[in-house]
Design an enzyme around this catalytic site. Structure first.
Site, PDB file in Angstrom:
ATOM      1  N   LYS A 194      71.063  41.562  66.288  1.00  0.00           N
ATOM      2  CA  LYS A 194      71.406  40.773  67.509  1.00  0.00           C
ATOM      3  C   LYS A 194      70.357  40.871  68.601  1.00  0.00           C
ATOM      4  CE  LYS A 194      75.010  39.987  70.607  1.00  0.00           C
ATOM      5  NZ  LYS A 194      76.532  40.108  70.922  1.00  0.00           N
ATOM      6  N   ARG A 216      71.693  43.451  78.670  1.00  0.00           N
ATOM      7  CA  ARG A 216      72.032  44.137  77.409  1.00  0.00           C
ATOM      8  C   ARG A 216      71.026  44.531  76.882  1.00  0.00           C
ATOM      9  NH1 ARG A 216      77.136  42.594  77.809  1.00  0.00           N
ATOM     10  NH2 ARG A 216      78.007  40.249  77.628  1.00  0.00           N
ATOM     11  N   GLU A 232      67.415  47.887  61.399  1.00  0.00           N
ATOM     12  CA  GLU A 232      68.605  47.751  61.724  1.00  0.00           C
ATOM     13  C   GLU A 232      69.500  47.350  60.699  1.00  0.00           C
ATOM     14  OE1 GLU A 232      70.550  48.257  64.390  1.00  0.00           O
ATOM     15  OE2 GLU A 232      69.347  48.393  66.113  1.00  0.00           O
ATOM     16  N   LYS A 247      70.920  36.868  64.743  1.00  0.00           N
ATOM     17  CA  LYS A 247      71.542  36.189  65.994  1.00  0.00           C
ATOM     18  C   LYS A 247      70.534  36.106  66.890  1.00  0.00           C
ATOM     19  CE  LYS A 247      75.260  36.288  69.007  1.00  0.00           C
ATOM     20  NZ  LYS A 247      76.627  36.967  69.602  1.00  0.00           N
ATOM     21  N   SER A 273      75.711  29.652  71.289  1.00  0.00           N
ATOM     22  CA  SER A 273      75.968  28.872  72.113  1.00  0.00           C
ATOM     23  C   SER A 273      74.881  27.865  72.950  1.00  0.00           C
ATOM     24  CB  SER A 273      76.764  29.660  73.340  1.00  0.00           C
ATOM     25  OG  SER A 273      75.831  30.425  73.977  1.00  0.00           O
ATOM     26  N   TYR A 312      79.176  26.247  66.182  1.00  0.00           N
ATOM     27  CA  TYR A 312      80.508  25.302  66.841  1.00  0.00           C
ATOM     28  C   TYR A 312      80.329  24.121  66.425  1.00  0.00           C
ATOM     29  CZ  TYR A 312      79.877  29.552  69.833  1.00  0.00           C
ATOM     30  OH  TYR A 312      79.739  30.942  70.213  1.00  0.00           O
TER      31      TYR A 312
HETATM   32  C1  PBG Z   1      79.553  39.615  72.540  1.00  0.00           C
HETATM   33  C2  PBG Z   1      78.912  38.497  72.030  1.00  0.00           C
HETATM   34  C3  PBG Z   1      78.247  37.456  72.506  1.00  0.00           C
HETATM   35  C4  PBG Z   1      77.968  36.527  71.491  1.00  0.00           C
HETATM   36  C5  PBG Z   1      78.860  36.680  70.693  1.00  0.00           C
HETATM   37  N1  PBG Z   1      79.441  37.997  70.605  1.00  0.00           N
HETATM   38  C6  PBG Z   1      77.363  37.537  73.742  1.00  0.00           C
HETATM   39  C7  PBG Z   1      76.423  38.679  74.114  1.00  0.00           C
HETATM   40  O1  PBG Z   1      75.972  39.574  73.310  1.00  0.00           O
HETATM   41  O2  PBG Z   1      76.142  38.517  75.375  1.00  0.00           O
HETATM   42  C8  PBG Z   1      76.982  35.195  71.863  1.00  0.00           C
HETATM   43  C9  PBG Z   1      77.475  33.832  70.901  1.00  0.00           C
HETATM   44  C10 PBG Z   1      76.968  32.767  71.423  1.00  0.00           C
HETATM   45  O3  PBG Z   1      76.132  32.751  72.294  1.00  0.00           O
HETATM   46  O4  PBG Z   1      77.362  31.563  70.932  1.00  0.00           O
HETATM   47  N2  PBG Z   1      78.867  40.786  72.411  1.00  0.00           N
END
Ligand code: PBG
Length: 323
Positions: A194, A216, A232, A247, A273, A312
């Protein structure tokens, strides 16, 4: 002209093209992410994600019935708590929104696979994915809480748990806690790779989980790194991950392809998203053909090596693909 190879020969008609097509999208490929809100009768649009809503459990169940009708196999649930606090204590509550949603879904639609997001960022007042100690996210203290969250989801009936926090050692901690409670058959879908991505912007509106200070980058991966992604993933496999996720998806197709080549676990990719919002916004302006671009992007993610796609667009794509 004498050309021995003419690739166009096999592109001549639609039937020929379909016969030699290498990649196919199926409704079974998709997992639909949903946001569970507290309350009743809540159906609140997320402005930066047209077509996406925060739903209370009663509304969520109605929407889930529609998903089953469309032939979609699975959902991923994100919860919005009633109250946030320093430690995100509501995340592991048996009365939490996600736990309630899981119980209802498993009761009413037992065939629908219910996956839960395991993280604290939506539940903490500071918006970080772990506990804060002296201004920083404390890895090892967070593991215990994440394990409790995962167990609470399994107790509610979750079919899979999906940790997205990016703490080191969380897959092992969660596996051990699940096994101790008799949930050794609940698989872990790990957000193994991620990235600290700016494509999560609209999601943070939807889940109200933007960090209150800092960012983050001390736990999510640097977008510049691909070899680290293999590391990872390897660690998560050693700790017992059943499915490995990358992701975001489209900006990281190289990473999806490398993981698919290297590991025999199923590979999932999350079309996040921001990827969704870009296509929606361009389509709303009349600049892109929404359905065509959506299907092409999903196909590209699958061609790169993803077995499963969290998107989505799942409903929209399933409706287009038909039975
Ligand atoms: C939470 C999380 C996030 C997403 C999924 N789980 C946001 C982040 O890490 O800030 C993002 C999903 C998306 O953007 O559709 N840890």
């Amino acid at each position: 002209m004498e050309l021995l190879f003419r690739p166009r020969r096999l592109r001549k008609t639609d039937a020929l093209r379909r016969m030699v097509r290498e990649t196919h999208l199926r409704r079974e490929d998709f997992i639909y992410p949903m946001f569970v809100a507290p309350g009743k009768g809540v159906r609140e649009a997320v402005p930066s994600m047209p077509g996406v809503f925060r739903l209370s459990v009663d509304q969520l169940v109605l929407e889930a019935q529609e998903l089953v009708r469309l032939g979609l196999p699975a959902v991923l649930l994100f919860g919005l708590p009633l109250r946030k606090d320093d430690t995100g204590s509501e995340a592991a509550s048996p009365k939490g929104t996600v736990q309630q949603a899981v119980r209802q879904l498993k009761k009413l639609l037992p065939e629908l696979v219910v996956i839960t997001d395991v993280c604290l960022c939506g539940y903490t007042s500071h918006g970080h994915c772990g506990l804060i100690h002296q201004g920083a996210v404390d890895n090892d203290a967070t593991l215990e809480v994440l394990a409790q969250v995962a167990v609470s989801h399994a107790e509610a009936g979750a079919d899979l748990v999906a940790p997205s926090d990016m703490m080191d050692g969380r897959i092992g901690a969660i596996r051990e806690a699940l096994d101790e409670r008799g949930f050794e058959m609940v698989p872990i879908l790990s957000y193994a790779v991620k990235y600290a991505s700016s494509f999560y912007g609209p999601f943070r509106d939807a889940a109200e989980c933007a960090p209150a200070f800092g960012d983050r980058r001390s736990y999510q991966m640097d977008p510049a790194n691909a070899r680290e992604a293999l590391k990872e993933a390897a660690l998560d496999v050693e700790e017992g991950a059943d499915i490995l996720m990358v992701k975001p998806a489209l900006p990281y197709l190289d990473v999806i392809a490398q993981l698919a080549a290297e590991f025999d676990q199923p590979i999932a990719a999350y079309q996040v998203s921001g990827e969704y919002a870009m296509i929606k916004a361009a389509a709303q302006n009349g600049w892109l053909d929404e359905n065509a671009v959506m299907l092409e992007s999903l196909l590209a993610i699958k061609r790169a090596g993803a077995d499963l796609i969290l998107t989505y667009f799942a409903k929209q794509a399933a409706a287009l693909l038909g039975k």
